[in-house]
Design an enzyme around this catalytic site. Structure first.
Site, PDB file in Angstrom:
ATOM      1  N   LYS A  49     -23.113  62.117 -47.139  1.00 54.62           N
ATOM      2  CA  LYS A  49     -22.185  61.958 -46.135  1.00 54.62           C
ATOM      3  C   LYS A  49     -22.120  60.601 -45.741  1.00 54.62           C
ATOM      4  CE  LYS A  49     -22.714  66.711 -45.073  1.00 54.62           C
ATOM      5  NZ  LYS A  49     -22.742  67.873 -43.851  1.00 54.62           N
TER       6      LYS A  49
ATOM      7  N   LYS B 190     -21.419  79.517 -46.228  1.00 57.91           N
ATOM      8  CA  LYS B 190     -22.420  79.221 -45.340  1.00 57.91           C
ATOM      9  C   LYS B 190     -23.339  80.652 -45.317  1.00 57.91           C
ATOM     10  CE  LYS B 190     -21.523  75.009 -43.679  1.00 57.91           C
ATOM     11  NZ  LYS B 190     -22.569  73.965 -43.491  1.00 57.91           N
TER      12      LYS B 190
END
Length: 324
Positions: A214, A109
């Site tokens: 997703k 991240k």
């Protein structure tokens, strides 16, 4: 869409749990989700708390698909999985990676609010130092503008990037970054697919080299498979900080895709300090065997959310069901 089960049937089997995180991830220190058992298996309804009902209804459709319809046929029984490093200090990187087994790919991240590019570079550098042969991908969650993204990715490319996920927020910006980088860093679209009114717009605009898909935010495994087929781009399957029940839907999607050129982001249960399945669905030897996941009654009770949070989720479920 298959025929919806009766609402009373869904409500009767609903459990709301709060799962503490080992490290803060996406600003979350405890992950709340709802799970329920249908005739075909367990499903998870876990849109993040800030999501509105229209967006959250897709997550419910995915959960009901898993519980009442079941998942489509698979073409593979094993799925490679990446490790995930949140926006932690470089000194914390070894401990985070230690929670994953046989790491061959790492998603890191970056562009966290309140952090600098030098902090991002130090974190990516710490991963590269520990894992000199691993594939590294970064995820900015749309946190940069075009100029910042181009500058940051040129700098971070010295560590060898497999791709950069959602470096900027909009499709137009993604296209601009992709043009500016001229293929030196591949661009992956995540939010521009799962949060878009038209999930195929990014492919039509030529704004990405690959898609991150997703199951839950796209309305279920079958809908995600349709989107990948229509987009005509390589796909990476990822999760949304789910329990093992939610991860099992992502695993079903990865197992059903005709091609799977990238390791999948399905290892986030390793970032949690508790789970509702025993054994948990975590990567072993760098991947996961495709299997059914069953929530454990004892763990459901142990992780049960307080009564007021259960009621909040039940009301949310009712509203989202009405939208389906």
């Amino acid at each position: 869409m298959f025929s919806l089960p009766p609402l009373d049937e869904v409500l009767a089997g609903a459990h709301v749990v709060s799962l503490p995180m080992r490290v803060k991830f996406r600003g979350v220190q405890a992950r709340e989700v709802m799970v329920f058992k249908g005739p075909a298996g367990w499903g998870e309804f876990g849109p993040f708390l800030e999501y509105d009902d229209d967006e959250s209804a897709k997550w419910l459709a995915s959960a009901l698909e898993a519980g009442w319809l079941g998942q489509p046929a698979r073409v593979r029984d094993w799925v490679p999985v990446n490790a995930t490093v949140p926006a932690v200090a470089p000194a914390q990187v070894p401990a985070v990676l230690a929670a994953f087994d046989a790491v061959h790919t790492v998603k890191i991240k970056v562009a966290e609010a309140g952090q600098s590019l030098s902090e991002d570079a130090a974190r990516v550098g710490a991963v590269r130092h520990l894992l000199p042969e691993a594939k590294i991908r970064v995820d900015a969650n749309g946190g940069w503008d075009v100029e910042q993204a181009v500058s940051a990715l040129r700098m971070l490319s010295v560590f060898g990037l497999e791709y950069a996920e959602q470096p900027v927020a909009s499709i137009a910006e993604l296209a601009a970054v992709r043009v500016a980088l001229r293929g030196t860093v591949l661009i992956a679209a995540d939010e521009s697919v799962r949060k878009a009114t038209d999930p195929l717009a990014v492919a039509r605009a030529g704004a990405a080299d690959l898609l991150v898909v997703k199951a839950a935010p796209l309305g279920g495994v079958r809908r995600a498979l349709e989107i990948v087929a229509e987009a005509g781009l390589p796909a990476v399957v990822s999760s949304a900080l789910d329990s093992s029940v939610g991860i099992s839907a992502g695993l079903a999607l990865a197992a059903a895709l005709p091609e799977l050129p990238y390791a999948c982001g399905l290892g986030t249960v390793s970032l949690m300090a508790a789970d509702i399945a025993d054994p948990s669905l975590v990567a072993v030897a760098g991947g996961m065997e495709v299997r059914e996941v069953v929530a454990d009654p004892g763990l459901l009770a142990q992780c049960a959310a307080p009564a007021d949070r259960r009621e909040w989720w039940l009301q949310r479920l009712r509203r989202c069901y009405a939208l389906l």
